[in-house]
Structure formats: C-alpha cells, structure tokens
Write a protein that holds these residues in place. Structure first.
Motif, mmCIF file in Angstrom:
data_model
loop_
_atom_site.group_PDB
_atom_site.id
_atom_site.type_symbol
_atom_site.label_atom_id
_atom_site.label_comp_id
_atom_site.label_asym_id
_atom_site.label_seq_id
_atom_site.Cartn_x
_atom_site.Cartn_y
_atom_site.Cartn_z
ATOM 1 N N LEU A 204 33.703 59.289 43.148
ATOM 2 C CA LEU A 204 33.298 58.408 41.843
ATOM 3 C C LEU A 204 33.505 56.799 42.455
ATOM 4 O O LEU A 204 32.931 55.920 41.648
ATOM 5 C CB LEU A 204 34.161 58.612 40.599
ATOM 6 N N GLY A 205 34.347 56.502 43.348
ATOM 7 C CA GLY A 205 34.739 54.987 43.275
ATOM 8 C C GLY A 205 35.724 54.577 42.355
ATOM 9 O O GLY A 205 36.385 55.527 41.772
ATOM 10 N N SER A 206 35.957 53.284 42.151
ATOM 11 C CA SER A 206 36.750 52.764 41.254
ATOM 12 C C SER A 206 36.235 51.358 40.759
ATOM 13 O O SER A 206 35.479 50.719 41.400
ATOM 14 C CB SER A 206 37.963 52.507 41.972
ATOM 15 N N SER A 207 36.784 51.160 39.617
ATOM 16 C CA SER A 207 36.143 49.804 38.862
ATOM 17 C C SER A 207 37.120 49.310 38.006
ATOM 18 O O SER A 207 37.921 49.940 37.334
ATOM 19 C CB SER A 207 35.089 50.241 37.983
ATOM 20 N N LYS A 208 37.826 48.185 38.287
ATOM 21 C CA LYS A 208 38.849 47.398 37.616
ATOM 22 C C LYS A 208 38.278 46.347 36.881
ATOM 23 O O LYS A 208 37.846 45.207 37.820
ATOM 24 C CB LYS A 208 39.900 47.222 38.545
ATOM 25 N N VAL A 209 38.278 46.139 35.657
ATOM 26 C CA VAL A 209 38.132 44.995 35.021
ATOM 27 C C VAL A 209 39.442 44.151 34.574
ATOM 28 O O VAL A 209 40.620 44.656 34.170
ATOM 29 C CB VAL A 209 37.577 45.432 33.384
ATOM 30 N N CYS A 210 39.265 42.726 34.864
ATOM 31 C CA CYS A 210 40.564 41.995 35.038
ATOM 32 C C CYS A 210 40.422 41.120 33.809
ATOM 33 O O CYS A 210 41.624 40.232 33.834
ATOM 34 C CB CYS A 210 40.489 41.440 36.186
ATOM 35 N N GLY A 211 39.467 41.006 33.277
ATOM 36 C CA GLY A 211 39.472 40.014 31.905
ATOM 37 C C GLY A 211 38.458 40.380 31.067
ATOM 38 O O GLY A 211 37.734 41.325 31.017
ATOM 39 N N PRO A 212 38.565 39.561 29.820
ATOM 40 C CA PRO A 212 37.368 39.695 28.615
ATOM 41 C C PRO A 212 36.094 39.728 29.285
ATOM 42 O O PRO A 212 35.739 39.016 30.152
ATOM 43 C CB PRO A 212 37.881 38.720 27.580
ATOM 44 N N THR A 213 35.243 40.525 28.851
ATOM 45 C CA THR A 213 33.859 40.384 29.130
ATOM 46 C C THR A 213 32.805 40.203 28.092
ATOM 47 O O THR A 213 33.219 40.418 26.794
ATOM 48 C CB THR A 213 33.521 41.938 29.497
ATOM 49 N N ALA A 214 31.753 39.745 28.542
ATOM 50 C CA ALA A 214 30.629 39.200 27.508
ATOM 51 C C ALA A 214 30.261 40.435 26.817
ATOM 52 O O ALA A 214 30.066 41.814 27.375
ATOM 53 C CB ALA A 214 29.604 38.565 28.178
ATOM 54 N N GLY B 2 26.511 52.592 34.647
ATOM 55 C CA GLY B 2 26.134 53.780 35.158
ATOM 56 C C GLY B 2 26.738 53.925 36.374
ATOM 57 O O GLY B 2 27.607 53.246 36.843
ATOM 58 N N PHE B 3 26.336 55.039 37.276
ATOM 59 C CA PHE B 3 26.972 55.392 38.499
ATOM 60 C C PHE B 3 26.164 54.924 39.717
ATOM 61 O O PHE B 3 24.648 54.976 39.458
ATOM 62 C CB PHE B 3 27.041 56.845 38.522
ATOM 63 N N PRO B 4 26.415 54.282 40.806
ATOM 64 C CA PRO B 4 27.900 53.993 40.923
ATOM 65 C C PRO B 4 28.397 52.749 40.435
ATOM 66 O O PRO B 4 27.405 51.998 40.015
ATOM 67 C CB PRO B 4 27.809 54.292 42.591
ATOM 68 N N PRO B 5 29.574 52.387 40.578
ATOM 69 C CA PRO B 5 30.268 51.081 39.851
ATOM 70 C C PRO B 5 29.505 49.890 40.801
ATOM 71 O O PRO B 5 29.822 50.049 42.110
ATOM 72 C CB PRO B 5 31.697 51.326 40.092
ATOM 73 N N SER B 6 28.870 49.072 40.043
ATOM 74 C CA SER B 6 28.371 48.058 40.611
ATOM 75 C C SER B 6 29.339 46.839 40.889
ATOM 76 O O SER B 6 29.703 46.329 39.600
ATOM 77 C CB SER B 6 27.172 47.463 39.903
ATOM 78 N N PRO B 7 29.298 46.041 41.970
ATOM 79 C CA PRO B 7 30.092 45.042 41.883
ATOM 80 C C PRO B 7 29.453 43.774 41.166
ATOM 81 O O PRO B 7 30.345 42.773 40.662
ATOM 82 C CB PRO B 7 30.072 44.660 43.679
ATOM 83 N N LEU B 8 28.375 44.018 41.002
ATOM 84 C CA LEU B 8 27.692 42.652 39.914
ATOM 85 C C LEU B 8 28.131 42.822 38.606
ATOM 86 O O LEU B 8 27.930 41.833 37.828
ATOM 87 C CB LEU B 8 26.124 42.585 40.092
ATOM 88 N N ALA B 9 28.807 44.016 38.205
ATOM 89 C CA ALA B 9 29.362 43.964 36.853
ATOM 90 C C ALA B 9 30.498 43.067 36.694
ATOM 91 O O ALA B 9 30.583 42.582 35.411
ATOM 92 C CB ALA B 9 29.875 45.438 36.335
ATOM 93 N N HIS B 10 30.828 42.380 37.745
ATOM 94 C CA HIS B 10 31.881 41.373 37.506
ATOM 95 C C HIS B 10 31.348 40.126 36.744
ATOM 96 O O HIS B 10 32.159 39.356 36.006
ATOM 97 C CB HIS B 10 32.399 40.964 38.895
ATOM 98 N N TRP B 11 29.916 39.897 36.709
ATOM 99 C CA TRP B 11 29.251 38.820 36.062
ATOM 100 C C TRP B 11 29.606 38.744 34.501
ATOM 101 O O TRP B 11 29.681 37.963 33.807
ATOM 102 C CB TRP B 11 27.890 38.939 36.426
ATOM 103 N N LEU B 12 29.876 40.125 33.952
ATOM 104 C CA LEU B 12 30.383 40.072 32.461
ATOM 105 C C LEU B 12 31.708 39.300 32.434
ATOM 106 O O LEU B 12 31.793 38.668 31.220
ATOM 107 C CB LEU B 12 30.495 41.515 32.229
ATOM 108 N N GLU B 13 32.557 39.521 33.148
ATOM 109 C CA GLU B 13 33.813 38.601 33.098
ATOM 110 C C GLU B 13 33.604 37.155 33.554
ATOM 111 O O GLU B 13 34.239 36.288 32.451
ATOM 112 C CB GLU B 13 34.995 39.111 34.188
ATOM 113 N N ILE B 14 32.697 36.728 34.297
ATOM 114 C CA ILE B 14 32.483 35.223 34.596
ATOM 115 C C ILE B 14 31.549 34.782 33.341
ATOM 116 O O ILE B 14 31.994 33.777 32.662
ATOM 117 C CB ILE B 14 31.532 35.174 35.768
#
Length: 319
Positions: A13-23, A72-84
């Motif tokens: 499945l991979g992994s996804s770590k959210v490090c801060g608040p998201t939009a 959705g799958f797989p975890p997208s690195p661009l989801a980090h934009w929500l934190e930005i």
C-alpha cells in the motif's frame, strides 16, 4: 504493529504521513461547451483579506484529482500541497481530465483527450480570480507525468495568465500540434535520469510508443525555456542532502537566473530515480517502485515547487 505487518503494508500500500494541518477540500464544477467539468478546490481554513495565490495541479494519465490530493490509491506525493495551502494561505484547484487524460498537444498520441483543456483551465483561472479573490499576478501550474505535459501546453498558450509553472516527470512533445512557446515564463522541471516512461534523453516509451507519442529530451525541453528567457551559460550543480542512506537515488538542483523574483529556469535531476515523484512522507508501494523505478526521498516535490513559485509574479496580470 509488528515489523512483518508494517513491511507488508508498505510493500502493498505504501505509506502516507501528514505532518501538519491541511486545507479543506470541496467538489466543484465549471460549465463548459463540452459539458460540466469537475475539479476539487482546496482552501485554507483562515483566508487573509488580501488576494491569495492560486496553484493549479494536474494529475497523471489514469489518475484523478482525488488521487492527487491523497483521496485515492496510490498515495500521491503532491497531496503535500494541502499542508502548504493551509500554511501559506493559498488556493489549490485540481481539475479532472476527461477520460483520466489531457489534450496536451502531442500530435502522435491517440490516447489524448479531445477536449479543450486550455480553454477549460483558462476559464477556471478567470472564475477563481473573480469568485475566490485570487491574486491574478500569482497563478501557478504544476503537473505530473501526463499532467506535466499538459502544464507545458498551458505555459505555451496561457503564459500571460501565469507567473510560473512546474513539470514533474514530463517532457515536451517532439511532434507538437501547437505553435512553440513565444512568451518567456519561469519553469521548474523535476526529472529522473532512469525514468522508464519519460526518457531523460527523449524518444518514446518502447512498450506504448504508438499511444504515448514521442518526446523531446528533458534537457532539450529545459533549453526551450532557457533560450526564451535569455538565460544562457551553465548552472552550478547543487547536490541535495541525502536523507535515507539506503536509497540509491541522488538529487541535484540546477538553477538558471539568480533572482527568484525574476525569470528563472530550474531542473532537479534525480540520478537512478524512476517515474515517481520524490517525497520523504508519501511513499509509493515497493511493488510500484519495482515497476517504474526507485522513488527519491531527499525532498518534497511540492515544497520544491512552492519555494520556486512563491516569489514569482506575472509580468502583466489580467485583473
């Protein structure tokens, strides 16, 4: 969680770590001549009084806006934009391509959508400037893979509306049905030298060349935007610090243009990397990396783009 279970989960499945608040994300649509077009809008929970930057994000072939934002799958690195977006108070607009693809200008790619995607995204920018208090001088585009190829076309056809763009794991078409770019624009490319799908030296992916079309090489694509911006000479290589000793990839940054508030062209080259956006927090499953090559972990793709974008302003904002 046992070590065996954790390994199996990361493998499958991979992994996804959210490090801060998201939009916060909402589903939206824009009516177009070809019918309603869907997009996701991500807004910071606290909106400043001044106009806000807008980042348009474009998914790859077969993917979707939801997958790009981590839904959705797989975890997208661009989801980090929500934190930005939450941290920097900017707006994200993430459209869906029709048939999970884009009309990116490749004349020899029959898999391309036939929709007017430049018209759609241009109208989307205009709508959000009007309805969401967007700063017309701070509109940016970033796309990955097929979305990155679409970003090249948007940079060519919508340049007056944009302050900068980034194309990740993508190159320009060798056989382009669109005119070449004529307006200089700041550009950041992120590319892997061992990418089996988007070859660093150009050409086509052997197994689906009749579908994907032929590409320029990465450095040839860089040269198009460097010459247009009048940025000549060699860039000094800036190796990025390695975060994971076991990761075989290495990242090096090249920047043409010294002033981040003026025209710049950049390249982050991933040696021994595959068709996977670099990220230390969103990791693709190992089986996917076996198929498309190793994922670099030395930097966040989204953070590299924001760092490149944030000081850029369009030359003639269309308010």
């Amino acid at each position: 969680m046992s070590s065996t279970f954790a390994f199996t989960r990361k493998f499958l499945l991979g992994s996804s770590k959210v490090c801060g608040p998201t939009a916060a994300i909402s589903k939206e649509l824009l009516l177009r001549p070809e019918g309603p077009r869907n997009y996701l809008l991500a807004q910071p929970r606290l909106r400043p009084k001044e106009r806000t930057p807008l980042v348009i994000l474009l998914h790859g072939f077969g993917a979707s806006a939801a997958q790009l934002l981590g839904q959705g799958f797989p975890p997208s690195p661009l989801a980090h934009w929500l934190e930005i977006a939450e941290r920097e108070h900017c707006l994200l607009a993430v459209p869906d391509g029709v048939g999970h693809s884009w009309n990116d200008g490749f004349a020899d790619a029959p898999i391309n959508a036939k929709t007017d995607d430049c018209g759609f995204i241009g109208a989307l920018i205009d709508e959000l400037i009007e309805s969401q208090h967007v700063d017309a001088a701070r509109v940016y585009v970033m796309g990955v893979s097929k979305g990155g190829m679409m970003a090249f076309r948007l940079a060519t056809e919508l340049a007056p509306k944009l302050a900068a763009f980034s194309a990740v794991l993508a190159s320009m078409p060798l056989n382009n049905k669109c005119p070449p770019p004529r307006v200089p624009l700041s550009a950041l490319l992120i590319a892997s030298q061992a990418d089996p799908l988007v070859r660093y030296s150009g050409g086509s992916f052997l197994k689906n060349r009749r579908q994907s079309g032929s590409m320029l090489g990465i450095e040839a694509s860089i040269d198009v935007w460097r010459k247009l911006a009048g940025l000549t000479g060699n860039a000094v290589p800036q190796p990025l610090q390695q975060r994971v000793a076991s990761n075989k990839t290495r990242a090096t940054r090249f920047i043409w243009g010294a002033d981040p508030q003026q025209l710049q062209v950049g390249l982050i080259r991933i040696d021994q990397g595959g068709h996977a956006e670099p990220s230390p927090t969103r990791r693709y499953p190992r089986w996917i990396q076996w198929l498309v090559g190793e994922q670099n972990a030395d930097f966040e793709t989204a953070e590299a783009a924001w760092d490149f974008f944030k000081e850029k302003r369009s030359a003639s904002p269309d308010f």
